[in-house]
Motif scaffolding. Structure first.
Motif, PDB file in Angstrom:
ATOM      1  N   UNK A   1       0.844  -1.184   0.000  1.00 16.63           N
ATOM      2  CA  UNK A   1       0.000   0.000   0.000  1.00 16.63           C
ATOM      3  C   UNK A   1       0.886   1.243   0.000  1.00 16.63           C
ATOM      4  N   UNK A   2       0.563   2.191  -0.844  1.00 13.02           N
ATOM      5  CA  UNK A   2       1.343   3.421  -0.963  1.00 13.02           C
ATOM      6  C   UNK A   2       0.928   4.398   0.139  1.00 13.02           C
ATOM      7  N   UNK A   3       1.860   4.794   1.009  1.00  8.03           N
ATOM      8  CA  UNK A   3       1.514   5.783   2.039  1.00  8.03           C
ATOM      9  C   UNK A   3       1.176   7.131   1.405  1.00  8.03           C
ATOM     10  N   UNK A   4       0.217   7.858   1.976  1.00  5.88           N
ATOM     11  CA  UNK A   4      -0.074   9.209   1.469  1.00  5.88           C
ATOM     12  C   UNK A   4       1.163  10.092   1.561  1.00  5.88           C
ATOM     13  N   UNK A   5       1.315  10.987   0.598  1.00  5.05           N
ATOM     14  CA  UNK A   5       2.486  11.852   0.525  1.00  5.05           C
ATOM     15  C   UNK A   5       2.176  13.253   1.052  1.00  5.05           C
ATOM     16  N   UNK A   6       1.423  13.342   2.128  1.00  2.40           N
ATOM     17  CA  UNK A   6       1.083  14.648   2.690  1.00  2.40           C
ATOM     18  C   UNK A   6       1.418  14.668   4.174  1.00  2.40           C
ATOM     19  N   UNK A   7       1.608  15.865   4.693  1.00  2.00           N
ATOM     20  CA  UNK A   7       1.944  16.012   6.107  1.00  2.00           C
ATOM     21  C   UNK A   7       0.708  15.815   6.960  1.00  2.00           C
ATOM     22  N   UNK A  12       2.952   6.246  10.518  1.00  2.00           N
ATOM     23  CA  UNK A  12       2.719   5.230   9.482  1.00  2.00           C
ATOM     24  C   UNK A  12       2.052   3.963  10.021  1.00  2.00           C
ATOM     25  N   UNK A  13       2.498   3.370  11.147  1.00  2.00           N
ATOM     26  CA  UNK A  13       1.806   2.166  11.637  1.00  2.00           C
ATOM     27  C   UNK A  13       0.328   2.433  11.967  1.00  2.00           C
ATOM     28  N   UNK A  41      -4.958  11.160   8.011  1.00  2.00           N
ATOM     29  CA  UNK A  41      -5.682   9.941   8.403  1.00  2.00           C
ATOM     30  C   UNK A  41      -6.819   9.654   7.431  1.00  2.00           C
ATOM     31  N   UNK A  42      -7.455  10.706   6.918  1.00  2.00           N
ATOM     32  CA  UNK A  42      -8.518  10.540   5.931  1.00  2.00           C
ATOM     33  C   UNK A  42      -7.968   9.854   4.688  1.00  2.00           C
ATOM     34  N   UNK A  43      -6.802  10.295   4.252  1.00  2.72           N
ATOM     35  CA  UNK A  43      -6.182   9.701   3.060  1.00  2.72           C
ATOM     36  C   UNK A  43      -5.810   8.239   3.298  1.00  2.72           C
ATOM     37  N   UNK A  44      -5.311   7.921   4.479  1.00  4.16           N
ATOM     38  CA  UNK A  44      -5.009   6.520   4.793  1.00  4.16           C
ATOM     39  C   UNK A  44      -6.273   5.674   4.690  1.00  4.16           C
ATOM     40  N   UNK A  45      -7.368   6.149   5.296  1.00  3.14           N
ATOM     41  CA  UNK A  45      -8.612   5.370   5.260  1.00  3.14           C
ATOM     42  C   UNK A  45      -9.170   5.284   3.843  1.00  3.14           C
ATOM     43  N   UNK A  88      -8.241  20.036   1.826  1.00  5.64           N
ATOM     44  CA  UNK A  88      -8.755  19.907   0.458  1.00  5.64           C
ATOM     45  C   UNK A  88      -7.615  19.630  -0.525  1.00  5.64           C
ATOM     46  N   UNK A  89      -6.498  20.325  -0.350  1.00 12.92           N
ATOM     47  CA  UNK A  89      -5.340  20.108  -1.230  1.00 12.92           C
ATOM     48  C   UNK A  89      -4.808  18.683  -1.076  1.00 12.92           C
ATOM     49  N   UNK A  90      -4.704  18.228   0.173  1.00 17.69           N
ATOM     50  CA  UNK A  90      -4.187  16.875   0.401  1.00 17.69           C
ATOM     51  C   UNK A  90      -5.077  15.829  -0.259  1.00 17.69           C
ATOM     52  N   UNK A  91      -6.391  15.966  -0.122  1.00 17.68           N
ATOM     53  CA  UNK A  91      -7.290  15.002  -0.753  1.00 17.68           C
ATOM     54  C   UNK A  91      -7.193  15.068  -2.270  1.00 17.68           C
TER      55      UNK A  91
END
Length: 195
Positions: A1-7, A12-13, A41-45, A88-91
């Protein structure tokens, strides 16, 4: 799974655990996040849901101005609108808008209007005991048996600024008897509903 690339403020775990839980939520159930901040966390889910069964995520947050004297603004975004713009930018950057609906509201108000069963509720808003307790009591009725609940910033160190999360979990959630054996991943507490 690719981790999100945003702060963001999820390790990560913890993100991998949220993605795993989200991937298992049936499409007819919702994933609800209470307190999303900039949306890591939204991006991870969303990543988990998209690779899994396709449940939609509602990110509930008032995106209010940061409270003085707290860790609410670690990225220097100044106000709630700035935090929302970063969310919004991260999503958008992670291509998750089709999976996530932001709801600029307070948790209790949203819970009072909610009708869909919630397969995963992630509570990560105000970390004081009373606030965590209120969020839990508002959303717990929406989680069916087999659904999951998660709390972020769970620490049993009474000197920690976020000890209110553990105090509410250990004082209200666990004694309810509604949840199975919990798992703690870094500072993420999760349990499945059994009753």
């Amino acid at each position: 799974m690719r981790p999100p690339q945003c702060a963001g403020l999820v390790q990560k775990p913890e993100g991998l655990r949220l993605a795993q839980l989200a991937s298992d939520v049936p499409q007819y159930q919702a994933i609800v996040e209470i307190g999303t901040h900039t949306g890591l966390s939204t991006c991870w889910m969303a990543e988990g849901s998209e690779r899994g069964r396709g449940a939609h995520i509602t990110a509930v947050d008032p995106w209010a101005p940061p409270r003085p004297g707290t860790q609410d603004d670690p990225f220097g975004l100044v106000d709630g609108d700035g935090v929302y713009r970063q969310f919004a930018k991260n999503l958008a950057d992670e291509h998750h808008w089709g999976t996530v609906t932001p709801l600029r509201a307070r948790s209790i108000e949203a819970a009072g209007l909610w009708v869909q069963p919630v397969g995963l509720v992630f509570i990560d808003a105000i970390h004081e005991y009373d606030a965590v307790r209120r969020d839990y009591l508002a959303w717990e009725p929406h989680v069916p048996v087999g659904g999951w609940i998660a709390f972020h910033d769970y620490t049993e160190d009474p000197a920690h600024e976020y000890y209110g999360v553990a105090a509410a979990v250990n004082g209200v959630v666990v004694p309810s008897g509604n949840w199975g054996t919990p798992e703690v991943t870094e500072y993420l507490w999760t349990a499945r509903r059994v009753a």
